[in-house]
Motif scaffolding. Structure first.
Motif, PDB file in Angstrom:
ATOM      1  N   GLY A  30      -1.888   3.216  15.320  1.00 52.57           N
ATOM      2  CA  GLY A  30      -1.155   1.975  15.097  1.00 52.57           C
ATOM      3  C   GLY A  30      -1.153   1.499  13.663  1.00 52.57           C
ATOM      4  O   GLY A  30      -0.553   0.474  13.353  1.00 52.57           O
ATOM      5  N   SER A  31      -1.803   2.237  12.778  1.00 50.54           N
ATOM      6  CA  SER A  31      -1.873   1.822  11.374  1.00 50.54           C
ATOM      7  C   SER A  31      -0.648   2.281  10.607  1.00 50.54           C
ATOM      8  O   SER A  31       0.208   3.016  11.117  1.00 50.54           O
ATOM      9  CB  SER A  31      -3.132   2.403  10.713  1.00 50.54           C
ATOM     10  OG  SER A  31      -2.994   3.808  10.544  1.00 50.54           O
ATOM     11  N   VAL A  32      -0.573   1.862   9.348  1.00 57.89           N
ATOM     12  CA  VAL A  32       0.535   2.249   8.490  1.00 57.89           C
ATOM     13  C   VAL A  32       0.598   3.761   8.307  1.00 57.89           C
ATOM     14  O   VAL A  32       1.663   4.326   8.047  1.00 57.89           O
ATOM     15  CB  VAL A  32       0.414   1.530   7.126  1.00 57.89           C
ATOM     16  CG1 VAL A  32      -0.808   2.000   6.369  1.00 57.89           C
ATOM     17  CG2 VAL A  32       1.662   1.711   6.291  1.00 57.89           C
ATOM     18  N   VAL A  33      -0.540   4.439   8.473  1.00 52.29           N
ATOM     19  CA  VAL A  33      -0.574   5.894   8.293  1.00 52.29           C
ATOM     20  C   VAL A  33       0.377   6.597   9.252  1.00 52.29           C
ATOM     21  O   VAL A  33       1.040   7.571   8.877  1.00 52.29           O
ATOM     22  CB  VAL A  33      -2.017   6.416   8.478  1.00 52.29           C
ATOM     23  CG1 VAL A  33      -2.036   7.947   8.496  1.00 52.29           C
ATOM     24  CG2 VAL A  33      -2.914   5.907   7.365  1.00 52.29           C
ATOM     25  N   GLU A  34       0.472   6.128  10.479  1.00 57.73           N
ATOM     26  CA  GLU A  34       1.358   6.770  11.461  1.00 57.73           C
ATOM     27  C   GLU A  34       2.794   6.823  10.967  1.00 57.73           C
ATOM     28  O   GLU A  34       3.450   7.864  10.999  1.00 57.73           O
ATOM     29  CB  GLU A  34       1.296   6.028  12.797  1.00 57.73           C
ATOM     30  CG  GLU A  34       0.049   6.304  13.605  1.00 57.73           C
ATOM     31  CD  GLU A  34       0.175   5.818  15.036  1.00 57.73           C
ATOM     32  OE1 GLU A  34       1.295   5.449  15.448  1.00 57.73           O
ATOM     33  OE2 GLU A  34      -0.832   5.805  15.745  1.00 57.73           O
ATOM     34  N   THR A  35       3.286   5.676  10.513  1.00 58.46           N
ATOM     35  CA  THR A  35       4.673   5.610  10.047  1.00 58.46           C
ATOM     36  C   THR A  35       4.887   6.439   8.798  1.00 58.46           C
ATOM     37  O   THR A  35       5.887   7.161   8.659  1.00 58.46           O
ATOM     38  CB  THR A  35       5.075   4.156   9.782  1.00 58.46           C
ATOM     39  OG1 THR A  35       4.876   3.393  10.975  1.00 58.46           O
ATOM     40  CG2 THR A  35       6.530   4.049   9.359  1.00 58.46           C
ATOM     41  N   GLN A  36       3.935   6.354   7.872  1.00 59.91           N
ATOM     42  CA  GLN A  36       4.092   7.099   6.626  1.00 59.91           C
ATOM     43  C   GLN A  36       4.020   8.602   6.862  1.00 59.91           C
ATOM     44  O   GLN A  36       4.738   9.368   6.225  1.00 59.91           O
ATOM     45  CB  GLN A  36       3.023   6.643   5.628  1.00 59.91           C
ATOM     46  CG  GLN A  36       3.160   5.194   5.203  1.00 59.91           C
ATOM     47  CD  GLN A  36       3.465   5.036   3.738  1.00 59.91           C
ATOM     48  OE1 GLN A  36       3.005   5.793   2.897  1.00 59.91           O
ATOM     49  NE2 GLN A  36       4.246   4.024   3.411  1.00 59.91           N
ATOM     50  N   THR A  93       0.837  -1.201   0.000  1.00 61.64           N
ATOM     51  CA  THR A  93       0.000   0.000   0.000  1.00 61.64           C
ATOM     52  C   THR A  93       0.868   1.245   0.000  1.00 61.64           C
ATOM     53  O   THR A  93       2.041   1.197   0.338  1.00 61.64           O
ATOM     54  CB  THR A  93      -0.922   0.042   1.223  1.00 61.64           C
ATOM     55  OG1 THR A  93      -1.854   1.131   1.071  1.00 61.64           O
ATOM     56  CG2 THR A  93      -0.139   0.247   2.507  1.00 61.64           C
ATOM     57  N   ARG A  94       0.256   2.326  -0.367  1.00 63.61           N
ATOM     58  CA  ARG A  94       0.826   3.653  -0.205  1.00 63.61           C
ATOM     59  C   ARG A  94      -0.229   4.496   0.502  1.00 63.61           C
ATOM     60  O   ARG A  94      -1.420   4.320   0.265  1.00 63.61           O
ATOM     61  CB  ARG A  94       1.194   4.274  -1.547  1.00 63.61           C
ATOM     62  CG  ARG A  94       2.341   3.571  -2.253  1.00 63.61           C
ATOM     63  CD  ARG A  94       2.568   4.145  -3.645  1.00 63.61           C
ATOM     64  NE  ARG A  94       3.656   3.437  -4.307  1.00 63.61           N
ATOM     65  CZ  ARG A  94       4.931   3.743  -4.197  1.00 63.61           C
ATOM     66  NH1 ARG A  94       5.283   4.766  -3.456  1.00 63.61           N
ATOM     67  NH2 ARG A  94       5.852   3.045  -4.828  1.00 63.61           N
ATOM     68  N   THR A  95       0.200   5.399   1.352  1.00 62.83           N
ATOM     69  CA  THR A  95      -0.773   6.200   2.094  1.00 62.83           C
ATOM     70  C   THR A  95      -1.359   7.305   1.218  1.00 62.83           C
ATOM     71  O   THR A  95      -0.645   8.001   0.506  1.00 62.83           O
ATOM     72  CB  THR A  95      -0.122   6.802   3.344  1.00 62.83           C
ATOM     73  OG1 THR A  95       0.193   5.745   4.240  1.00 62.83           O
ATOM     74  CG2 THR A  95      -1.066   7.772   4.052  1.00 62.83           C
ATOM     75  N   SER A  96      -2.682   7.423   1.306  1.00 62.96           N
ATOM     76  CA  SER A  96      -3.412   8.464   0.598  1.00 62.96           C
ATOM     77  C   SER A  96      -4.037   9.407   1.611  1.00 62.96           C
ATOM     78  O   SER A  96      -4.334   9.009   2.743  1.00 62.96           O
ATOM     79  CB  SER A  96      -4.503   7.839  -0.273  1.00 62.96           C
ATOM     80  OG  SER A  96      -3.954   6.952  -1.216  1.00 62.96           O
ATOM     81  N   TYR A  97      -4.244  10.642   1.200  1.00 58.64           N
ATOM     82  CA  TYR A  97      -4.812  11.654   2.084  1.00 58.64           C
ATOM     83  C   TYR A  97      -6.088  12.188   1.434  1.00 58.64           C
ATOM     84  O   TYR A  97      -6.049  12.797   0.366  1.00 58.64           O
ATOM     85  CB  TYR A  97      -3.797  12.767   2.339  1.00 58.64           C
ATOM     86  CG  TYR A  97      -2.548  12.238   3.019  1.00 58.64           C
ATOM     87  CD1 TYR A  97      -2.501  12.088   4.412  1.00 58.64           C
ATOM     88  CD2 TYR A  97      -1.443  11.826   2.272  1.00 58.64           C
ATOM     89  CE1 TYR A  97      -1.373  11.570   5.037  1.00 58.64           C
ATOM     90  CE2 TYR A  97      -0.310  11.311   2.897  1.00 58.64           C
ATOM     91  CZ  TYR A  97      -0.290  11.184   4.273  1.00 58.64           C
ATOM     92  OH  TYR A  97       0.825  10.653   4.896  1.00 58.64           O
ATOM     93  N   VAL A  98      -7.200  11.906   2.093  1.00 54.81           N
ATOM     94  CA  VAL A  98      -8.525  12.217   1.549  1.00 54.81           C
ATOM     95  C   VAL A  98      -8.984  13.576   2.067  1.00 54.81           C
ATOM     96  O   VAL A  98      -8.883  13.861   3.271  1.00 54.81           O
ATOM     97  CB  VAL A  98      -9.532  11.128   1.947  1.00 54.81           C
ATOM     98  CG1 VAL A  98     -10.938  11.482   1.449  1.00 54.81           C
ATOM     99  CG2 VAL A  98      -9.099   9.775   1.415  1.00 54.81           C
ATOM    100  N   TYR A  99      -9.517  14.401   1.164  1.00 54.54           N
ATOM    101  CA  TYR A  99     -10.009  15.730   1.534  1.00 54.54           C
ATOM    102  C   TYR A  99     -11.439  15.909   1.007  1.00 54.54           C
ATOM    103  O   TYR A  99     -11.861  15.203   0.074  1.00 54.54           O
ATOM    104  CB  TYR A  99      -9.103  16.823   0.954  1.00 54.54           C
ATOM    105  CG  TYR A  99      -8.912  16.724  -0.548  1.00 54.54           C
ATOM    106  CD1 TYR A  99      -9.871  17.208  -1.442  1.00 54.54           C
ATOM    107  CD2 TYR A  99      -7.765  16.137  -1.082  1.00 54.54           C
ATOM    108  CE1 TYR A  99      -9.692  17.108  -2.812  1.00 54.54           C
ATOM    109  CE2 TYR A  99      -7.582  16.027  -2.451  1.00 54.54           C
ATOM    110  CZ  TYR A  99      -8.551  16.517  -3.310  1.00 54.54           C
ATOM    111  OH  TYR A  99      -8.378  16.391  -4.671  1.00 54.54           O
ATOM    112  N   PRO A 100     -12.210  16.828   1.579  1.00 50.63           N
ATOM    113  CA  PRO A 100     -13.549  17.117   1.042  1.00 50.63           C
ATOM    114  C   PRO A 100     -13.446  17.687  -0.367  1.00 50.63           C
ATOM    115  O   PRO A 100     -12.532  18.474  -0.660  1.00 50.63           O
ATOM    116  CB  PRO A 100     -14.114  18.156   2.018  1.00 50.63           C
ATOM    117  CG  PRO A 100     -13.295  18.009   3.267  1.00 50.63           C
ATOM    118  CD  PRO A 100     -11.927  17.608   2.799  1.00 50.63           C
TER     119      PRO A 100
END
Length: 300
Positions: free
Chosen positions: A170-176, A140-147
């Protein structure tokens, strides 16, 4: 003794794929429904005795679309149930999902014998492999969702710097996000603030209420959110330059449970027969696929 808590059976009729293979073959749920069970299944003999006696594999589960969604009738649907249906056809026993919330509770629950496993999405790490066997089956790669009405504010992932990002603790988002913040600071920009929450629903609520500017999530979850709520959201994806890399997501099984060998063999079988590819294609996440499953990538 293997305890059972709030178990929700993965009924085959509730697990049909959202899309069908181009070849027109059976879905994983249909395959599991018609496959041999018990000792007649290809990999049943590899299962540990306590699983054979219980006749079921209990997995921790929460709401995390598109991996898992709890429907109004209590059934789970999504990538995870579809994957489990395919694995069940190889192992000869059904999977059941026990509702839980929060990664720490799921990891602790596995160690205490409450759950036989958890399929994340959880990032494989050397530290986690000390307590769990990890079978990597996607990236996976982290994505950032916006309105959607904030689209002009987020032309690219640089715009995440200095913003409030809701993510599952605790998810991958924290590290990324830590890696992204290192990049932000190096570029003379303010780091983003992580708002750590218990589950995906909480992160989306934080975004909708204005408590957060963005939701940090996996690429698959971002795609699903935008598809199911058309016109409401957009997203930007973290780049390699910003430290995204490619994190390995795994199914976790407690060390010493005896499940690693049969589960790995089941994964290898569904890779070989094409069902894995069909599941990934059905949810539009082929670019998160791996060529083959890997057991304990850091310590194996």
């Amino acid at each position: 003794m293997r305890a059972k808590f709030a178990l929700i059976p993965l009924v085959a009729a509730a697990l049909a794929l959202t899309g069908c293979a181009a070849s027109g073959g059976e879905s994983p749920a249909e395959t599991a429904d018609s496959a041999p069970t018990g000792a007649d299944a290809p990999l049943y003999d590899l299962l540990p005795d306590d699983i054979k006696e219980a006749g079921v594999i209990t997995m921790a589960g929460d709401t995390h679309p598109p991996y898992r969604t709890i429907e109004s009738d209590g059934a789970f649907t999504g990538i995870d149930p579809d994957l489990q249906a395919a694995l069940s056809a190889q192992l000869g026993v059904p999977f059941e999902m026990a509702t839980s919330s929060g990664l720490d509770a799921m990891l602790t629950g596995m160690l205490s014998g409450r759950y036989d496993g958890f399929n994340g999405p959880v990032r494989a790490t050397p530290e986690r492999e000390a307590d769990f066997d990890a079978i990597v089956w996607m990236t996976t790669r982290t994505s950032y969702v916006y309105p959607a009405d904030k689209e002009k504010d987020f032309p690219d992932s640089e715009a995440v710097c200095g913003k409030r990002v809701a993510g599952v603790q605790g998810s991958v988002v924290e590290t990324q996000l830590e890696r992204l913040n290192e990049w932000c600071v190096a570029e003379g920009l303010d780091p983003a603030e992580l708002i750590g929450l218990e589950d995906t629903n909480s992160t989306v609520l934080a975004l909708n209420s204005g408590r957060a500017d963005l939701v940090g999530t996996t690429q698959a979850s971002a795609i699903d959110l935008i598809a199911t709520q058309a016109g409401k959201y957009g997203y930007v994806m973290q780049t390699d330059e910003q430290g995204a890399g490619v994190d390995q997501l795994a199914m976790f099984l407690p060390k010493g449970s005896g499940l690693a060998e049969p589960m790995m063999a089941a994964f290898e079988a569904i890779f070989e027969d094409g069902q894995y590819e069909e599941i990934m294609a059905a949810y539009g996440i082929e670019d998160a696929s791996v060529d083959k499953p890997v057991l304990n990538p850091y310590t194996g």
